[in-house]
Every structure is written in C-alpha cells, then in structure tokens.
Motif scaffolding. Structure first.
Motif, PDB file in Angstrom:
ATOM      1  N   SER A   2       0.777  -1.179  -0.043  1.00  0.00           N
ATOM      2  CA  SER A   2       0.111  -0.094  -0.009  1.00  0.00           C
ATOM      3  C   SER A   2       0.751   1.264   0.016  1.00  0.00           C
ATOM      4  N   SER A   3       0.544   2.335  -0.544  1.00  0.00           N
ATOM      5  CA  SER A   3       1.132   3.775  -0.624  1.00  0.00           C
ATOM      6  C   SER A   3       1.353   4.046   0.829  1.00  0.00           C
ATOM      7  N   PRO A   4       2.582   4.613   1.208  1.00  0.00           N
ATOM      8  CA  PRO A   4       3.203   4.933   2.610  1.00  0.00           C
ATOM      9  C   PRO A   4       2.134   6.098   3.037  1.00  0.00           C
ATOM     10  N   ALA A   5       1.518   5.952   4.295  1.00  0.00           N
ATOM     11  CA  ALA A   5       0.701   6.573   5.014  1.00  0.00           C
ATOM     12  C   ALA A   5       1.563   7.962   5.265  1.00  0.00           C
ATOM     13  N   ALA A   6       0.750   9.239   5.426  1.00  0.00           N
ATOM     14  CA  ALA A   6       1.489  10.423   6.227  1.00  0.00           C
ATOM     15  C   ALA A   6       2.427   9.877   7.105  1.00  0.00           C
ATOM     16  N   PRO A   7       3.505  10.531   7.230  1.00  0.00           N
ATOM     17  CA  PRO A   7       4.279  10.292   8.560  1.00  0.00           C
ATOM     18  C   PRO A   7       3.785  10.552   9.983  1.00  0.00           C
ATOM     19  N   LEU A   8       4.140   9.954  10.973  1.00  0.00           N
ATOM     20  CA  LEU A   8       3.612  10.375  12.257  1.00  0.00           C
ATOM     21  C   LEU A   8       4.769  11.419  12.639  1.00  0.00           C
ATOM     22  N   LEU A   9       4.235  12.595  13.094  1.00  0.00           N
ATOM     23  CA  LEU A   9       5.282  13.645  13.299  1.00  0.00           C
ATOM     24  C   LEU A   9       5.708  13.644  14.651  1.00  0.00           C
ATOM     25  N   THR A  10       4.688  13.142  15.740  1.00  0.00           N
ATOM     26  CA  THR A  10       4.781  13.325  17.119  1.00  0.00           C
ATOM     27  C   THR A  10       4.975  11.580  17.429  1.00  0.00           C
ATOM     28  N   PRO A  11       5.700  11.181  18.227  1.00  0.00           N
ATOM     29  CA  PRO A  11       5.901   9.794  18.591  1.00  0.00           C
ATOM     30  C   PRO A  11       4.599   9.138  19.196  1.00  0.00           C
ATOM     31  N   VAL A  12       4.032   8.085  18.739  1.00  0.00           N
ATOM     32  CA  VAL A  12       3.015   7.486  19.064  1.00  0.00           C
ATOM     33  C   VAL A  12       3.616   6.231  19.825  1.00  0.00           C
ATOM     34  N   PRO A  13       3.117   5.800  20.971  1.00  0.00           N
ATOM     35  CA  PRO A  13       3.168   4.584  21.832  1.00  0.00           C
ATOM     36  C   PRO A  13       3.161   3.561  20.775  1.00  0.00           C
ATOM     37  N   ALA A  14       4.135   2.455  20.787  1.00  0.00           N
ATOM     38  CA  ALA A  14       3.917   1.068  20.288  1.00  0.00           C
ATOM     39  C   ALA A  14       4.484   0.063  21.187  1.00  0.00           C
ATOM     40  N   CYS A  15       3.818  -0.804  21.058  1.00  0.00           N
ATOM     41  CA  CYS A  15       4.237  -1.987  22.010  1.00  0.00           C
ATOM     42  C   CYS A  15       5.223  -3.085  21.597  1.00  0.00           C
ATOM     43  N   VAL A  16       6.245  -3.441  22.039  1.00  0.00           N
ATOM     44  CA  VAL A  16       7.008  -4.616  21.830  1.00  0.00           C
ATOM     45  C   VAL A  16       6.259  -5.758  21.737  1.00  0.00           C
ATOM     46  N   ALA A  17       6.349  -6.398  20.469  1.00  0.00           N
ATOM     47  CA  ALA A  17       5.525  -7.630  20.354  1.00  0.00           C
ATOM     48  C   ALA A  17       6.528  -8.631  20.510  1.00  0.00           C
ATOM     49  N   GLU A  18       7.651  -8.553  20.081  1.00  0.00           N
ATOM     50  CA  GLU A  18       8.727  -9.627  19.721  1.00  0.00           C
ATOM     51  C   GLU A  18      10.154  -9.093  19.850  1.00  0.00           C
TER      52      GLU A  18
END
Ligand SMILES: Cc1cc2nc3c(=O)[nH]c(=O)nc-3n(C[C@H](O)[C@H](O)[C@H](O)COP(=O)(O)OP(=O)(O)OC[C@H]3O[C@@H](n4cnc5c(N)ncnc54)[C@H](O)[C@@H]3O)c2cc1C
Ligand code: FES
Length: 279
Positions: A2-18
C-alpha cells in the motif's frame, strides 16, 4: 504494497511484540500499536525515529515486509547507549515511533530490469523489505542478485532467509565474510570480491547498495568499471538525525538533508559529495 501513509510527526506509543536475537549484537524488534493507533505503512528503504523513553530517539530503518500491515519490524545492532537500550526492551514494553520518513528504494523505476542488491553488515536490514517486495512482484523484474558481506560467519544476518532466496529461480545470493575461521566453507573476502562470480548486464541493471560508506565507495567503483551508469546506482546514507523532517539541519550532506532528500540517493546525485569530501 500500500502507499505509505502520512508520517507520524510526534511519537506514538508502540508495544514491543517480539525481540528476536539475530546475532551476538543484533536483534529484530517487532512493534505493534499500543493504543489502537495505527503505526502506518511504509515503502522499502524508509526509516522511523524510535524513542526509547528516558534514553533518547534514534533513526532505524524498517526491515520487515511492507505487505504485513499493522506491525513494524526493525533490525538493530547494539553499538551505544540508545541502541543498547532499544534491544533490551522486552515484549509488552512500550517505545515511541515517528515516521516513516525518507525516500525509498526506486523499485518502480527498476521494473523490467535486473536488480542487484549489495549489502554490508547491518546494511542488509534496510534492503530486506526491497527483497520482499521484489519477490512479491517477481514477474516485474528480471534477475535478483544479492551480494552480502559481513565481518565473520557469526555476524551474518538472516542466514536462513538468504538460503531460501538463493534457491529461487532467477535469483543468485552470494555471501562472504572478512574472516572465515576453521568451520566456514563459504567465500572469504570483502563484498566486492563477489563481483567476479557475476555476469552483469550493465544497461539493464539497477543496483541498490547499503553498508559502511567505505564499502559503498568500493562497490560503486566496481559497478562503474562494469558499465553500470551512476543514475542506476542507489545508495542509502546515514547521518546524525534529530527532527527527521528537514528542519534542523543535523543531517546535511552537501545540498541535501539525508532525512528528507534521502536516505536513498542515486550515485549521480551523490557523486560530487562523495568525490570531493572524504565521507
Ligand atoms: C537513516 C538511518 C537508518 C538507520 N538504520 C539502522 C538500522 O536499521 N539498524 C541499526 O542498527 N542502525 C541503524 N542506523 C544507525 C543508528 O541510528 C545508530 O547506530 C544509532 O543512532 C547509534 O546510537 P547509540 O546511542 O546506540 O550509539 P552512539 O552512542 O551514538 O554511538 C556509539 C558508538 O557506535 C558508533 N556508531 C554510531 N552509529 C553507528 C553506525 N551506524 N554504525 C556503526 N557504528 C556506529 C559511534 O561512532 C560510537 O563509537 C540508522 C541510521 C540512520 C541515519
Ligand atoms: S534531521 Fe533535521 S534536517 Fe534532517
């Protein structure tokens, strides 16, 4: 893809899955959305800014499959404070993500041609998404050639995948190490020594190169000596980064900002800066 989405400009929290150990100093982290907020899609060659809370933020290329939505995968070599802190995250912990940023590998322009991938060390990580994408749209490309160099057998990344790719039709995968040791039966020597095993079609080849700058300079020499035009050679560059959006100037390289004009550049663009300055 898919075409890249607009970049996230402020950090969003992401969970370490592995967190998967690849080698003695390199780990692959898979991140998933923490609060249901999507992490976005990416194009092969793009990078994120990963924020380790309380330690700092650092640029890391996305090394996963661009067609696996909902998660982002990174392969990180632990070299200092931020990378050490990043690879020590455990499943369930949270990191911040901004991006994806930067210009990707020119996979559209490479359609109908041979794609030659040349990687050194951790440089294979930003190229792996390009391989996934080429294999997904295999009929769009002619031959896929992967040349990979690492310091020693214990430093080779993605060994199982390299072996699988090497068995595919119209695909050649060659790996070499600088120092082999007693049990190594493969090639020994820097990555450019692998060129002698290739039959290149210079007018019909696009080269994608990533690794230490000294290695990239020698690879470019080999490619030019074999007639591959500068406009068909692409390099991924690394510079210190802060904003990642072209406003702070930290990543300047000649007239370019690596974060937004790169990290992928054609050698035609870079040549004046690689020749005139010792990079
Ligand atoms: C666009 C971009 C994409 C990147 N993608 C990746 C990636 O996919 N995986 C990854 O592991 N790294 C990647 N890097 C490099 C990564 O950002 C740095 O290794 C990291 O910022 C170092 O931070 P640190 O605090 O751990 O180390 P520092 O404390 O900053 O440095 C510790 C020591 O390591 C050396 N060092 C720093 N950076 C590098 C480097 N790149 N290579 C070798 N030695 C280094 C320093 O000179 C110093 O001696 C990327 C960099 C850029 C600009
Ligand atoms: S990191 Fe700020 S301009 Fe590139």
């Amino acid at each position: 893809m898919s075409s890249p989405a607009a970049p996230l400009l402020t950090p969003v929290p992401a969970c370490v899955a592995e967190v998967r150990k690849e080698t003695h100093d390199t780990f692959t982290l898979t991140l998933e959305p923490a609060n249901g907020q999507p992490l976005g899609s990416f194009a092969p060659g793009q990078f994120s800014m990963l924020y380790v809370y309380g330690v700092g933020e650092l640029p890391i290329s996305i090394s996963g499959d661009p067609n696996e939505p909902g998660r982002l995968v990174y392969t990180v070599r632990s070299v200092g404070r931020a990378t050490q802190a990043l690879v020590r995250r455990r499943a369930g912990e949270v990191v911040g993500v901004r991006g994806p940023f930067g210009r990707p590998w020119p996979l559209e322009a490479a359609r109908g041609k041979d794609v030659l991938i040349v990687a050194g060390g951790i440089g294979l990580a930003p190229l792996r998404p390009a391989v996934y994408e080429i294999l997904r749209r295999r009929d769009d490309y002619v031959r896929l050639i992967v040349l990979y160099g690492a310091r020693s057998p214990k430093d080779l990344l993605f060994r199982k995948q390299l072996a699988v790719w090497g068995r595919l039709p119209d695909t050649q995968v060659l790996a070499t190490v600088d120092f082999g040791g007693a049990s190594w039966r493969g090639h020994v020597g820097v990555v450019t020594t692998l060129f002698r095993h290739l039959r290149l079609h210079p007018g019909e080849t696009v080269a994608l190169v990533c690794g230490p700058e000294i290695m990239m300079r020698f690879v470019v020499r080999q490619l030019e000596a074999r007639g591959v035009p500068a406009s068909e050679i692409y390099l991924s560059m690394e510079r210190n980064m802060k904003c990642a959006v072209g406003s702070c100037g930290h990543c300047q390289l000649g007239p370019y900002f690596v974060c937004k004009d790169g990290p992928v550049f054609s050698y035609e663009q870079l040549r004046p800066w690689m020749d005139e300055h010792e990079l």
